[in-house]
Design an enzyme around this catalytic site. Structure first.
Site, PDB file in Angstrom:
ATOM      1  N   ARG A   1       0.850  -1.179   0.000  1.00  0.00           N
ATOM      2  CA  ARG A   1       0.000   0.000   0.000  1.00  0.00           C
ATOM      3  C   ARG A   1       0.889   1.233   0.000  1.00  0.00           C
ATOM      4  NH1 ARG A   1      -4.526   1.085   4.562  1.00  0.00           N
ATOM      5  NH2 ARG A   1      -2.710   1.873   5.656  1.00  0.00           N
TER       6      ARG A   1
ATOM      7  N   THR B   1      -0.736   7.610  -0.806  1.00  0.00           N
ATOM      8  CA  THR B   1      -2.081   7.529  -1.396  1.00  0.00           C
ATOM      9  C   THR B   1      -2.940   6.425  -0.781  1.00  0.00           C
ATOM     10  OG1 THR B   1      -1.405   5.937  -3.072  1.00  0.00           O
ATOM     11  CG2 THR B   1      -1.147   8.278  -3.614  1.00  0.00           C
TER      12      THR B   1
ATOM     13  N   ASP C   1       0.741  -2.316  12.208  1.00  0.00           N
ATOM     14  CA  ASP C   1       1.069  -2.842  10.883  1.00  0.00           C
ATOM     15  C   ASP C   1       1.449  -4.310  11.025  1.00  0.00           C
ATOM     16  OD1 ASP C   1       2.651  -3.678   8.617  1.00  0.00           O
ATOM     17  OD2 ASP C   1       2.769  -1.581   8.018  1.00  0.00           O
TER      18      ASP C   1
ATOM     19  N   ASP D   1       4.912  -5.488   9.585  1.00  0.00           N
ATOM     20  CA  ASP D   1       6.055  -5.065  10.398  1.00  0.00           C
ATOM     21  C   ASP D   1       6.136  -5.854  11.700  1.00  0.00           C
ATOM     22  OD1 ASP D   1       7.149  -3.232   8.673  1.00  0.00           O
ATOM     23  OD2 ASP D   1       6.032  -1.531   9.484  1.00  0.00           O
TER      24      ASP D   1
HETATM   25  C1  PRP Z   1      -1.138  -4.070   4.595  1.00  0.00           C
HETATM   26  C2  PRP Z   1      -1.978  -5.322   4.821  1.00  0.00           C
HETATM   27  C3  PRP Z   1      -2.830  -5.391   3.592  1.00  0.00           C
HETATM   28  C4  PRP Z   1      -3.069  -3.937   3.294  1.00  0.00           C
HETATM   29  C5  PRP Z   1      -4.403  -3.549   3.837  1.00  0.00           C
HETATM   30  O1  PRP Z   1      -0.062  -4.376   3.783  1.00  0.00           O
HETATM   31  O2  PRP Z   1      -1.228  -6.484   5.047  1.00  0.00           O
HETATM   32  O3  PRP Z   1      -2.196  -6.030   2.496  1.00  0.00           O
HETATM   33  O4  PRP Z   1      -2.029  -3.186   3.948  1.00  0.00           O
HETATM   34  O5  PRP Z   1      -4.711  -2.248   3.511  1.00  0.00           O
HETATM   35  P1  PRP Z   1      -5.871  -1.858   2.520  1.00  0.00           P
HETATM   36  O6  PRP Z   1      -7.068  -2.670   2.869  1.00  0.00           O
HETATM   37  O7  PRP Z   1      -6.068  -0.388   2.791  1.00  0.00           O
HETATM   38  O8  PRP Z   1      -5.393  -2.106   1.118  1.00  0.00           O
HETATM   39  P2  PRP Z   1       1.143  -3.359   3.532  1.00  0.00           P
HETATM   40  O9  PRP Z   1       0.863  -2.458   2.386  1.00  0.00           O
HETATM   41  O10 PRP Z   1       1.488  -2.689   4.821  1.00  0.00           O
HETATM   42  O11 PRP Z   1       2.304  -4.306   3.064  1.00  0.00           O
HETATM   43  P3  PRP Z   1       3.125  -5.425   3.881  1.00  0.00           P
HETATM   44  O12 PRP Z   1       2.236  -6.595   4.046  1.00  0.00           O
HETATM   45  O13 PRP Z   1       4.271  -5.676   2.971  1.00  0.00           O
HETATM   46  O14 PRP Z   1       3.528  -4.830   5.206  1.00  0.00           O
END
Ligand code: PRP
Length: 211
Positions: A103, A107, A199, A202
């Site tokens: 994500r 944005t 998160d 993380d």
């Molecule tokens: C997080 C989570 C989802 C997403 C959820 O991933 O694991 O994939 O965000 O958010 P959304 O519903 O608003 O799309 P992240 O982008 O933090 O990546 P990561 O798993 O690599 O930490």
């Protein structure tokens, strides 16, 4: 049967509480993700189809069952990786197809960086694995990819969801099934689930950057 299933179970409630706790270290966080993924998968797989099969016990023949559908696990990188092993433990014959999405921090839109789904021959049932359903952007993107692949039945398994994210997925993919341990009421201005758990990626991989 489509719909949203917020699974009510005392073990889920207790493990989820530890998962939310900001003092829970990554080692325990990973164990909790395992336990919760198993409990969620148990519930989400109740309608998988099986066929009859005969089995020879040490004493005699008995009637048994084996799964009759091709099952695909679709972890969304990175955090979804934490849910693969426990679900694969329950469904050892499942195929695992990874989708890479992160994500964008500004944005909050999902950015695709990995997908190797083979053309044709989609699985019969896909279980999308991602601990977090926040705005729903990543889930909607993954559901779109699986629809293009031609998967007839898709189940989204998230440990925690937001009301906004769940509504968005329901609206854009009304035939999908969403399984969550709990739906939280809010997203903050950075689009993090509130109260949430921070998160998940993380916390699973111990990559929280301290100032
Ligand atoms: C997080 C989570 C989802 C997403 C959820 O991933 O694991 O994939 O965000 O958010 P959304 O519903 O608003 O799309 P992240 O982008 O933090 O990546 P990561 O798993 O690599 O930490």
């Amino acid at each position: 049967m489509s719909g949203v299933f917020e699974v009510q179970h005392p073990l889920i409630a207790c493990h989820l509480t530890r998962l939310r706790d900001k003092t829970t270290p990554p080692s325990e966080f990973r164990q909790l993700v395992h336990r919760l993924a198993s409990l969620l998968a148990y519930e989400a797989t109740k309608d998988l189809r099986s066929e009859s099969v005969a089995v020879q016990t040490p004493l005699t023949m008995a009637e048994g069952h084996r799964l009759s559908q091709r099952i695909g696990l679709i972890p969304i990188l990175r955090a979804g990786l934490g849910m693969v092993d426990p679900v694969l433990e329950l469904i050892p014959t499942a195929e695992v197809w990874h989708l890479g999405l992160y994500r964008d921090e500004v944005t909050a839109q999902p950015v695709r960086y990995y997908s190797k789904l083979p053309p044709g021959r989609p699985v019969d049932v896909a279980l999308i694995l991602d601990p977090m359903l926040a705005t729903g952007g990543s889930a909607v993107d993954a559901l779109g990819t699986l629809a293009e692949w031609g998967v007839p039945h898709v189940k989204l398994l998230s440990l925690i969801g937001s009301e906004e994210g769940v509504k968005r997925v329901e609206t854009e993919f009304p035939n999908s099934q969403i399984y969550v341990c709990q739906i939280d009421p809010d997203l903050n201005n950075r689009k993090f689930i509130v109260p949430g758990l921070g998160d998940a990626g993380d916390r699973i991989f111990n990559t929280i950057v301290h100032d």
